[in-house]
Design a protein around this motif. Structure first.
Motif, PDB file in Angstrom:
ATOM      1  N   HIS A  75      10.115  -9.060  12.028  1.00 27.90           N
ATOM      2  CA  HIS A  75       9.306  -7.989  11.455  1.00 27.90           C
ATOM      3  C   HIS A  75       7.862  -8.384  11.126  1.00 27.90           C
ATOM      4  N   THR A  76       7.501  -9.623  11.372  1.00 26.68           N
ATOM      5  CA  THR A  76       6.200 -10.139  10.931  1.00 26.68           C
ATOM      6  C   THR A  76       5.032  -9.271  11.371  1.00 26.68           C
ATOM      7  N   ASN A  77       5.019  -8.848  12.599  1.00 24.77           N
ATOM      8  CA  ASN A  77       3.877  -8.109  13.130  1.00 24.77           C
ATOM      9  C   ASN A  77       3.900  -6.625  12.775  1.00 24.77           C
ATOM     10  N   THR A  78       4.972  -6.165  12.144  1.00 23.66           N
ATOM     11  CA  THR A  78       5.067  -4.742  11.806  1.00 23.66           C
ATOM     12  C   THR A  78       5.137  -4.484  10.304  1.00 23.66           C
ATOM     13  N   VAL A  79       5.117  -5.530   9.494  1.00 24.53           N
ATOM     14  CA  VAL A  79       5.172  -5.373   8.046  1.00 24.53           C
ATOM     15  C   VAL A  79       3.903  -4.658   7.572  1.00 24.53           C
ATOM     16  N   THR A  80       4.060  -3.736   6.633  1.00 26.55           N
ATOM     17  CA  THR A  80       2.911  -2.993   6.104  1.00 26.55           C
ATOM     18  C   THR A  80       2.665  -3.275   4.625  1.00 26.55           C
ATOM     19  N   LYS A  81       3.548  -4.007   3.979  1.00 25.78           N
ATOM     20  CA  LYS A  81       3.428  -4.272   2.542  1.00 25.78           C
ATOM     21  C   LYS A  81       2.083  -4.935   2.234  1.00 25.78           C
ATOM     22  N   GLY A  82       1.370  -4.366   1.269  1.00 26.41           N
ATOM     23  CA  GLY A  82       0.081  -4.910   0.862  1.00 26.41           C
ATOM     24  C   GLY A  82      -1.091  -4.020   1.208  1.00 26.41           C
ATOM     25  N   GLY A  83      -0.863  -3.019   2.039  1.00 21.47           N
ATOM     26  CA  GLY A  83      -1.947  -2.097   2.391  1.00 21.47           C
ATOM     27  C   GLY A  83      -2.244  -1.148   1.238  1.00 21.47           C
ATOM     28  N   CYS A  84      -3.516  -0.906   0.982  1.00 22.22           N
ATOM     29  CA  CYS A  84      -3.928  -0.024  -0.121  1.00 22.22           C
ATOM     30  C   CYS A  84      -3.358   1.382   0.004  1.00 22.22           C
ATOM     31  N   GLN A  85      -3.102   1.821   1.218  1.00 22.52           N
ATOM     32  CA  GLN A  85      -2.606   3.173   1.425  1.00 22.52           C
ATOM     33  C   GLN A  85      -1.239   3.411   0.784  1.00 22.52           C
ATOM     34  N   PHE A  86      -0.577   2.343   0.355  1.00 21.36           N
ATOM     35  CA  PHE A  86       0.732   2.459  -0.290  1.00 21.36           C
ATOM     36  C   PHE A  86       0.647   2.287  -1.809  1.00 21.36           C
ATOM     37  N   CYS A  87      -0.554   2.134  -2.328  1.00 23.38           N
ATOM     38  CA  CYS A  87      -0.774   1.932  -3.764  1.00 23.38           C
ATOM     39  C   CYS A  87      -0.956   3.274  -4.459  1.00 23.38           C
ATOM     40  N   ASP A  88      -0.450   3.392  -5.663  1.00 18.13           N
ATOM     41  CA  ASP A  88      -0.601   4.621  -6.447  1.00 18.13           C
ATOM     42  C   ASP A  88      -2.066   4.900  -6.810  1.00 18.13           C
ATOM     43  N   SER A  89      -2.911   3.879  -6.773  1.00 17.80           N
ATOM     44  CA  SER A  89      -4.323   4.053  -7.117  1.00 17.80           C
ATOM     45  C   SER A  89      -5.164   4.532  -5.934  1.00 17.80           C
ATOM     46  N   TYR A  90      -4.556   4.602  -4.774  1.00 21.47           N
ATOM     47  CA  TYR A  90      -5.286   5.014  -3.571  1.00 21.47           C
ATOM     48  C   TYR A  90      -5.283   6.531  -3.448  1.00 21.47           C
ATOM     49  N   ASN A  91      -6.465   7.125  -3.282  1.00 26.47           N
ATOM     50  CA  ASN A  91      -6.598   8.561  -3.099  1.00 26.47           C
ATOM     51  C   ASN A  91      -6.585   8.845  -1.594  1.00 26.47           C
ATOM     52  N   HIS A  92      -5.503   9.420  -1.121  1.00 29.97           N
ATOM     53  CA  HIS A  92      -5.326   9.659   0.309  1.00 29.97           C
ATOM     54  C   HIS A  92      -6.272  10.713   0.869  1.00 29.97           C
ATOM     55  N   TYR A  93      -6.725  11.619   0.047  1.00 33.56           N
ATOM     56  CA  TYR A  93      -7.575  12.704   0.536  1.00 33.56           C
ATOM     57  C   TYR A  93      -8.981  12.239   0.873  1.00 33.56           C
ATOM     58  N   ILE A  94      -9.529  11.373   0.064  1.00 32.47           N
ATOM     59  CA  ILE A  94     -10.890  10.914   0.337  1.00 32.47           C
ATOM     60  C   ILE A  94     -10.981   9.422   0.626  1.00 32.47           C
ATOM     61  N   GLY A  95      -9.833   8.737   0.615  1.00 35.90           N
ATOM     62  CA  GLY A  95      -9.775   7.347   1.053  1.00 35.90           C
ATOM     63  C   GLY A  95     -10.476   6.349   0.162  1.00 35.90           C
ATOM     64  N   TYR A  96     -10.321   6.484  -1.148  1.00 28.43           N
ATOM     65  CA  TYR A  96     -10.925   5.492  -2.031  1.00 28.43           C
ATOM     66  C   TYR A  96      -9.922   5.068  -3.103  1.00 28.43           C
TER      67      TYR A  96
END
Length: 172
Positions: A75-96
């Motif tokens: 799974h090494t090349n497909t792991v996504t853990k650590g990306g900001c897009q999965f954080c509760d502090s990330y605003n998906h609508y405006i990307g900040y």
């Protein structure tokens, strides 16, 4: 003066923790002589921390490292853990980031590989398999450094950890 003295171990800890544990058995166990100054002794990260805080800790470790060891599994090349897009502090609508941090959508593993490549340190890729399969390795280091399997198949057909190959790769 060279301040890079440590060895940095990276892996998909959720799926390949057994391979990481094996490295530490060889490092700390009696009868083994695998020795490396561990970058993970410098700072600690908690799974409950924000990804940006963990990445700051990873960078501190990387900045002190002269070797980067990546354990590659299924799974090494497909792991996504650590990306900001999965954080509760990330605003998906405006990307900040609501906390004012820099947004980084890379996984922890891809972040670590990028940092190792940028630092120009020695890269060792250990495959948790009997063969090297570069397609499982993140692209930035896919053709960089030394790539070796960390498992061999014995004459009995069983799979064994390859202490001699790993020791040789880490000692250079």
């Amino acid at each position: 003066m060279n301040y890079r003295t440590k060895t940095y171990i990276a892996a998909d800890w959720d799926h390949d923790g057994d391979a990481v544990e094996q490295l530490y058995k060889w490092k700390n166990g009696k009868g083994w002589s695998l020795d490396f100054p561990d970058a993970h002794e410098l700072t600690q990260s908690r799974d409950s921390s924000l990804a940006c805080s963990i990445k700051a800790s990873l960078k501190t470790r990387m900045d002190a490292s002269k070797k980067f060891v990546l354990i590659v599994g299924e799974h090494t090349n497909t792991v996504t853990k650590g990306g900001c897009q999965f954080c509760d502090s990330y605003n998906h609508y405006i990307g900040y980031c609501a906390k004012g941090k820099t947004v980084d959508t890379r996984s922890f593993i891809k972040y670590e590989c990028d940092k190792a490549y940028e630092a120009g340190i020695k890269i060792i890729v250990l495959y948790k398999d009997v063969k090297v399969n570069r397609e499982k390795c993140p692209a930035v280091i896919r053709y960089t450094g030394e790539h070796i399997p960390m498992i061999y198949k014995g004459i009995d057909g069983k799979r064994y950890w390859d202490y001699d190959a790993v020791k040789k790769a880490l000692e250079v």
